[in-house]
Motif scaffolding. Structure first.
Motif, PDB file in Angstrom:
ATOM      1  N   THR A   1       0.828  -1.202   0.000  1.00  0.00           N
ATOM      2  CA  THR A   1       0.000   0.000   0.000  1.00  0.00           C
ATOM      3  C   THR A   1       0.870   1.262   0.000  1.00  0.00           C
ATOM      4  O   THR A   1       1.983   1.261   0.523  1.00  0.00           O
ATOM      5  CB  THR A   1      -0.914   0.044   1.239  1.00  0.00           C
ATOM      6  OG1 THR A   1      -0.113  -0.144   2.403  1.00  0.00           O
ATOM      7  CG2 THR A   1      -1.970  -1.018   1.174  1.00  0.00           C
ATOM      8  N   VAL A   2       0.350   2.330  -0.585  1.00  0.00           N
ATOM      9  CA  VAL A   2       1.098   3.599  -0.670  1.00  0.00           C
ATOM     10  C   VAL A   2       0.213   4.746  -0.184  1.00  0.00           C
ATOM     11  O   VAL A   2       0.066   5.774  -0.844  1.00  0.00           O
ATOM     12  CB  VAL A   2       1.619   3.857  -2.103  1.00  0.00           C
ATOM     13  CG1 VAL A   2       2.798   2.968  -2.418  1.00  0.00           C
ATOM     14  CG2 VAL A   2       0.515   3.668  -3.142  1.00  0.00           C
ATOM     15  N   ALA A   3      -0.354   4.557   1.017  1.00  0.00           N
ATOM     16  CA  ALA A   3      -1.273   5.557   1.576  1.00  0.00           C
ATOM     17  C   ALA A   3      -0.745   6.204   2.849  1.00  0.00           C
ATOM     18  O   ALA A   3      -1.397   7.093   3.395  1.00  0.00           O
ATOM     19  CB  ALA A   3      -2.632   4.917   1.855  1.00  0.00           C
ATOM     20  N   ASP A   4       0.423   5.783   3.317  1.00  0.00           N
ATOM     21  CA  ASP A   4       0.949   6.300   4.582  1.00  0.00           C
ATOM     22  C   ASP A   4       1.136   7.810   4.513  1.00  0.00           C
ATOM     23  O   ASP A   4       1.728   8.330   3.567  1.00  0.00           O
ATOM     24  CB  ASP A   4       2.284   5.621   4.894  1.00  0.00           C
ATOM     25  CG  ASP A   4       2.734   5.852   6.332  1.00  0.00           C
ATOM     26  OD1 ASP A   4       1.999   6.532   7.080  1.00  0.00           O
ATOM     27  OD2 ASP A   4       3.808   5.347   6.693  1.00  0.00           O
ATOM     28  N   ASP A   5       0.606   8.506   5.516  1.00  0.00           N
ATOM     29  CA  ASP A   5       0.754   9.968   5.546  1.00  0.00           C
ATOM     30  C   ASP A   5       1.306  10.450   6.876  1.00  0.00           C
ATOM     31  O   ASP A   5       1.208  11.619   7.223  1.00  0.00           O
ATOM     32  CB  ASP A   5      -0.582  10.660   5.252  1.00  0.00           C
ATOM     33  CG  ASP A   5      -1.684  10.270   6.231  1.00  0.00           C
ATOM     34  OD1 ASP A   5      -1.476   9.350   7.052  1.00  0.00           O
ATOM     35  OD2 ASP A   5      -2.763  10.892   6.185  1.00  0.00           O
ATOM     36  N   GLY A   6       1.908   9.524   7.635  1.00  0.00           N
ATOM     37  CA  GLY A   6       2.447   9.889   8.935  1.00  0.00           C
ATOM     38  C   GLY A   6       3.949   9.697   9.010  1.00  0.00           C
ATOM     39  O   GLY A   6       4.566   9.072   8.148  1.00  0.00           O
ATOM     40  N   GLY A   7       4.557  10.244  10.058  1.00  0.00           N
ATOM     41  CA  GLY A   7       5.968  10.024  10.336  1.00  0.00           C
ATOM     42  C   GLY A   7       6.892  10.433   9.210  1.00  0.00           C
ATOM     43  O   GLY A   7       6.636  11.382   8.460  1.00  0.00           O
TER      44      GLY A   7
END
Length: 311
Positions: A35-41
């Motif tokens: 998945t390529v949805a990470d929006d943190g860190g």
């Protein structure tokens, strides 16, 4: 073990790390679709600052594919290492910076990941599920009221029960190499992992979903060992399968693998598996220390037996 079995594993984060740590012991023909949805860190910062795919889950997948020799274990630690400082580097993972550097040099996300994989001696290939960054929108119910929450981090921590997810954009371009891997696979595997933010998004990328429905590969779901706080609170094992059916109603599953100690209501789970067209396999795949983590070697042995038709 079955070195010639072509397996494509879907997910992200710690769940995909667990499945890849097992699968690399089972087959030499392994592809991870992430998945390529990470929006943190660190990932979120690089995504916002440079407009790139969030690299964190891709990095974790590559680390999971490292071998058990000194080279593999050393490089796995290097790419997972996070800087600790009072400045701008604080919290960034070395592997995230390495991946993004190769993306900028090569102007090709897949080629960049392949280069990192070669450096690490990765036992498999890592691909993004989509060619552009995506956002997750979740329908969250709290006290009888449904609201829309946007962003992977927000979806994971917002109070309430997640009902369903969708993607922004709604029709992101699938990674062509991921679509090709699905078409050539013997098995495709979903889970364990964050059910709504790491597993379900793959079914919402139209071209990838089409490939998953059309492939001749057999389909396997590995269930989580425990509900995830903030995302699947109170979910039984059967409820996880119900959510999968709601997000991909026409998809048939061949095998559902659950830990014998975490299966809960067996009748409910059997019925939920049967509704997907799957047979249920119960096995001891949890870590011996009682933590809600899969044991890589135990999971590898069971997966090998499933792939070989012995379980």
């Amino acid at each position: 073990m079955g070195q010639d079995v072509k397996v494509v594993a879907f997910g992200g984060g710690h769940g995909l790390y667990a499945s890849l740590s097992a699968l690399r012991r089972v087959t030499g023909e392994l592809t991870a679709v992430v998945t390529v949805a990470d929006d943190g860190g660190s990932s979120g910062r690089l995504r916002r600052e440079l407009g790139v795919l969030p690299p964190g889950d891709l990095r974790m997948a590559l680390a999971a594919l490292c071998g058990d020799d000194d080279w593999g274990q050393t490089w796995s630690k290097v790419v997972q290492h996070r800087f600790r400082s009072e400045g701008g580097l604080h919290g960034h993972a070395v592997g995230n910076l390495l991946i993004v550097a190769l993306w900028e040099l090569l102007d090709d996300p897949v080629a960049g990941l392949d280069w990192v994989g070669r450096l690490l001696g990765a036992h498999g290939r890592v691909l993004p599920m989509a060619s552009v960054p995506i956002d997750i929108e979740a329908e969250v119910e709290l006290d009888g009221r449904v609201t829309i929450v946007r962003g992977q981090v927000a979806c994971a921590v917002t109070p309430g029960n997640v009902q369903a997810i969708s993607l922004v954009p709604a029709d992101p371009p699938a990674c062509p190499e991921a679509v090709a891997a699905v078409a050539e696979a013997d098995w495709v595997m979903f889970g364990p992992g964050s059910w709504f933010t790491s597993v379900m998004p793959h079914f919402k990328v139209p071209r990838l979903a089409e490939a998953l429905h059309g492939t001749a590969a057999r389909r396997l779901v590995t269930l989580n060992l425990a509900p995830q706080p903030g995302e699947t609170d109170g979910f039984s094992a059967g409820k996880h399968l119900q959510v999968l059916r709601e997000h991909a109603p026409d998809l048939t599953i061949d095998v559902v693998l659950a830990d014998a100690g975490a299966a809960g209501d067996r009748d409910e789970l059997e019925k939920a598996a049967d509704a997907l067209g799957a047979r249920l396999v119960l096995a001891d795949v949890a870590a011996a220390d009682g933590s809600p983590k899969h044991d890589a070697r135990r999971l590898a042995l069971v997966l090998d037996e499933i792939f070989r038709g012995k379980r």
